[in-house]
Motif scaffolding. Structure first.
Motif, mmCIF file in Angstrom:
data_model
loop_
_atom_site.group_PDB
_atom_site.id
_atom_site.type_symbol
_atom_site.label_atom_id
_atom_site.label_comp_id
_atom_site.label_asym_id
_atom_site.label_seq_id
_atom_site.Cartn_x
_atom_site.Cartn_y
_atom_site.Cartn_z
ATOM 1 N N SER A 190 -12.441 -47.657 19.661
ATOM 2 C CA SER A 190 -13.756 -47.478 20.275
ATOM 3 C C SER A 190 -13.780 -48.028 21.693
ATOM 4 O O SER A 190 -14.401 -47.448 22.595
ATOM 5 C CB SER A 190 -14.828 -48.157 19.419
ATOM 6 O OG SER A 190 -16.103 -48.020 19.982
ATOM 7 N N LEU A 191 -13.085 -49.140 21.913
ATOM 8 C CA LEU A 191 -13.016 -49.730 23.250
ATOM 9 C C LEU A 191 -12.307 -48.791 24.226
ATOM 10 O O LEU A 191 -12.779 -48.561 25.350
ATOM 11 C CB LEU A 191 -12.294 -51.072 23.183
ATOM 12 C CG LEU A 191 -12.027 -51.786 24.510
ATOM 13 C CD1 LEU A 191 -13.329 -52.096 25.225
ATOM 14 C CD2 LEU A 191 -11.222 -53.061 24.289
ATOM 15 N N VAL A 192 -11.170 -48.230 23.819
ATOM 16 C CA VAL A 192 -10.458 -47.276 24.675
ATOM 17 C C VAL A 192 -11.332 -46.060 24.955
ATOM 18 O O VAL A 192 -11.383 -45.549 26.087
ATOM 19 C CB VAL A 192 -9.132 -46.847 24.008
ATOM 20 C CG1 VAL A 192 -8.459 -45.731 24.791
ATOM 21 C CG2 VAL A 192 -8.187 -48.043 23.884
ATOM 22 N N ASP A 193 -12.030 -45.585 23.932
ATOM 23 C CA ASP A 193 -12.902 -44.423 24.083
ATOM 24 C C ASP A 193 -13.992 -44.685 25.118
ATOM 25 O O ASP A 193 -14.280 -43.824 25.966
ATOM 26 C CB ASP A 193 -13.522 -44.093 22.723
ATOM 27 C CG ASP A 193 -14.548 -42.981 22.789
ATOM 28 O OD1 ASP A 193 -14.147 -41.798 22.764
ATOM 29 O OD2 ASP A 193 -15.754 -43.284 22.875
ATOM 30 N N GLN A 194 -14.579 -45.872 25.084
ATOM 31 C CA GLN A 194 -15.645 -46.195 26.030
ATOM 32 C C GLN A 194 -15.104 -46.388 27.441
ATOM 33 O O GLN A 194 -15.728 -45.950 28.407
ATOM 34 C CB GLN A 194 -16.372 -47.456 25.568
ATOM 35 C CG GLN A 194 -17.135 -47.288 24.260
ATOM 36 C CD GLN A 194 -17.748 -48.595 23.786
ATOM 37 O OE1 GLN A 194 -18.360 -49.331 24.547
ATOM 38 N NE2 GLN A 194 -17.584 -48.900 22.508
ATOM 39 N N ILE A 292 -6.044 -37.231 23.771
ATOM 40 C CA ILE A 292 -5.827 -38.351 24.705
ATOM 41 C C ILE A 292 -6.021 -39.684 23.984
ATOM 42 O O ILE A 292 -5.229 -40.627 24.144
ATOM 43 C CB ILE A 292 -6.781 -38.223 25.910
ATOM 44 C CG1 ILE A 292 -6.332 -37.048 26.786
ATOM 45 C CG2 ILE A 292 -6.818 -39.509 26.714
ATOM 46 C CD1 ILE A 292 -7.283 -36.743 27.918
ATOM 47 N N LEU A 293 -7.071 -39.780 23.192
ATOM 48 C CA LEU A 293 -7.319 -41.024 22.447
ATOM 49 C C LEU A 293 -6.158 -41.333 21.517
ATOM 50 O O LEU A 293 -5.611 -42.448 21.540
ATOM 51 C CB LEU A 293 -8.611 -40.899 21.651
ATOM 52 C CG LEU A 293 -8.872 -42.043 20.674
ATOM 53 C CD1 LEU A 293 -9.359 -43.279 21.419
ATOM 54 C CD2 LEU A 293 -9.856 -41.641 19.586
ATOM 55 N N ASP A 294 -5.784 -40.372 20.681
ATOM 56 C CA ASP A 294 -4.733 -40.603 19.689
ATOM 57 C C ASP A 294 -3.410 -40.957 20.346
ATOM 58 O O ASP A 294 -2.657 -41.796 19.839
ATOM 59 C CB ASP A 294 -4.552 -39.362 18.810
ATOM 60 C CG ASP A 294 -5.594 -39.281 17.710
ATOM 61 O OD1 ASP A 294 -6.310 -40.271 17.499
ATOM 62 O OD2 ASP A 294 -5.696 -38.222 17.072
ATOM 63 N N ALA A 336 -15.666 -35.878 16.344
ATOM 64 C CA ALA A 336 -15.781 -37.320 16.103
ATOM 65 C C ALA A 336 -14.458 -37.831 15.538
ATOM 66 O O ALA A 336 -13.987 -37.341 14.512
ATOM 67 C CB ALA A 336 -16.925 -37.625 15.144
ATOM 68 N N ALA A 337 -13.869 -38.791 16.225
ATOM 69 C CA ALA A 337 -12.590 -39.372 15.807
ATOM 70 C C ALA A 337 -12.864 -40.629 14.990
ATOM 71 O O ALA A 337 -13.179 -41.685 15.539
ATOM 72 C CB ALA A 337 -11.722 -39.701 17.023
#
Length: 478
Positions: A190-194, A292-294, A336-337
């Motif tokens: 969640s931190l990386v996503d934000q 990108i997130l994964d 939604a991941a």
């Protein structure tokens, strides 16, 4: 310190004495309305009882949180009907985010619901103890995953991982991940996503909650009942207890998203009913953010059953008359991941399994990254100051765990830096997600030698070395 120890010993002895007299003494004028949890299925109930009867269940629980605690506040009006729950005052300091009042309020709603007897409900899917958390109206508002009930946690209520450990210990766990760190991985994703403004991960933070429906050891439950009895019979003694109810559990608290279904469901529908051009483009952009997130967090558990899709088909406005297509609501698709607990490895998978990204086999993965995605993340990932700030924020998060090891954490960040390096190059070269995952695994480690005489100059003289992984997993397809 000596007086505090003697006082605690006195109160514990009083608790034990009250526990011994519980069968003899009864107060019919006290009525405690029961709030039993929903009955689990037979297999889970058997496993839970066996866990409580085992020697492991007698081990003292481990608490996580700041060393200093505030004093006992006045009890709430409905405290009498909640004999097993811990006081909220212990959680007020931990479950508080001044910069995020909305999330703080959401956690307060969960705490209030638990105090009123609306307990979290265990999710029977999956291999760990996870719970749907509700508000006072019974509406699901989040998913809570306690640390000690993770797949390899000591209080995991699911028997599948225990059977896995007993029958196949050589393949137990994932050798590239830090055990029982899933709750931090959820919050880290969640931190990386934000930070990257991807907006595909439901907001997740580390919180503390206590509930009767969580899986506790028998000794914790008996101590809670004994202290409750002592507090009722001997109020002066009860005031000296550090805690009346069950100990709070630390875990990840993820906002619940509504209207979403498993990606596998919609992906099959999209094959039979292809999306329109505009909607397909919208989904492509969302899909690239998931990729990108994964890739950055090196998610080792991204199947098509643990990310979600919300697709709102076009509908004619109720106020529309005739065939005025300008009143048709355009379709909307969002991603939604979820289930990000098996990420942030300290090395690339190199043992039995490769843990590939299952989205790499989808047709959208063959399309080069869009210009919109490149404009969103490339300026950030190309900035070494941003990358270092991200690593610092991750350290602040992971450092809250009592088992934090800075050397292991640095190895985790070395893998993440290598992933960022590959991703940056792929975006510059307009590669596709499939081409991205085919790039060699890179590790970017901080150099051990430092230059400079002061802390300020040493911080600016950090250098990094790049290396490639030589060992490959035995199975590359699973």
């Amino acid at each position: 310190m000596t007086s505090d120890t003697e006082e605690e010993a006195t109160t514990e002895a009083a608790a034990a004495a009250a526990a011994a007299t519980v069968v003899v003494v009864a107060h019919p004028h006290h009525h405690h309305p029961p709030h039993p949890p929903p009955p689990p299925d037979r297999s889970l109930s058997t496993a839970s009882e066996a866990s409580e009867d085992s020697a492991t269940a007698l081990l003292p629980d481990v608490t996580f949180g700041p060393a200093n605690h505030t004093g006992m506040g006045s009890p709430r009006s409905n405290r009498e009907s909640q004999p097993l729950l811990g006081a909220r005052h212990e959680l007020d300091d931990f479950n508080h985010w001044p910069d995020d009042p909305h999330f703080t309020d959401l956690v307060r709603q969960a705490e209030t619901a638990i105090e009123n007897g609306i307990y979290p409900e265990r999710i029977y899917q999956g291999s760990s103890g996870s719970y749907f958390v509700k508000n006072s109206n019974g509406k699901v508002i989040s998913v809570f995953k306690p640390k000690d009930e993770e797949p390899y946690g000591r209080l995991n209520p699911k028997w599948t991982k225990w059977l896995h450990k007993v029958c196949c210990p050589c393949c137990f766990g994932r050798s590239c991940l830090v055990p029982n760190q899933g709750y931090l991985s959820e919050a880290g994703a969640s931190l990386v996503d934000q930070k990257l403004q991807l907006n595909v991960v439901p907001k997740t933070r580390v919180v503390k909650l206590a509930s009767e429906t969580f899986n506790y050891t028998r000794i914790d439950r008996e101590k809670s009942r004994a202290k409750k009895m002592v507090s009722e019979r001997f109020p002066k003694v009860g005031r000296h207890f550090h805690r009346i109810g069950l100990p709070p559990k630390v875990g990840s608290f993820q906002v619940f998203v509504e209207g979403f279904k498993d990606a596998d469901y919609w992906l099959r529908r999209f094959e039979a009913e292809p999306l329109g051009e505009t909607t397909s483009r919208q989904f492509q952009l969302q899909f690239e953010r998931l990729v990108i997130l994964d890739y950055i967090i090196r998610n080792t558990d991204r199947g098509n059953d643990n990310w979600l899709i919300k697709y709102d088909k076009p509908e004619l406005d109720d106020q529309g008359e005739g065939e005025d297509w300008s009143l048709v609501k355009p379709p909307e698709v969002k991603v939604a991941a979820i289930d990000n607990g098996l990420a942030f490895p300290f090395k690339h998978p190199d043992s039995w399994r490769a843990y590939p990204y299952h989205w790499a086999w989808l047709p959208w993965a063959k399309v080069p990254f869009s210009q919109e995605t490149r404009d969103l993340v490339l300026p950030l990932l190309s900035d070494m100051n941003f990358v270092q700030e991200l690593c610092d924020d991750m350290k602040s998060l992971f450092g809250t765990d009592k088992g934090f090891d800075r050397h292991i954490f640095e190895r985790q960040m070395s893998v993440m830096r290598g992933q960022i390096l590959n991703l940056t190059q792929a975006l510059r070269d307009s590669k596709s997600p499939v081409q991205l995952v085919q790039m060699p695994a890179v590790i970017v480690e901080r150099s051990k030698g430092r230059v400079g005489t002061t802390a300020r100059f040493r911080s600016f003289s950090d250098t990094f070395t790049q290396s490639f992984q030589e060992k490959s997993p035995f199975f590359s397809w699973c």
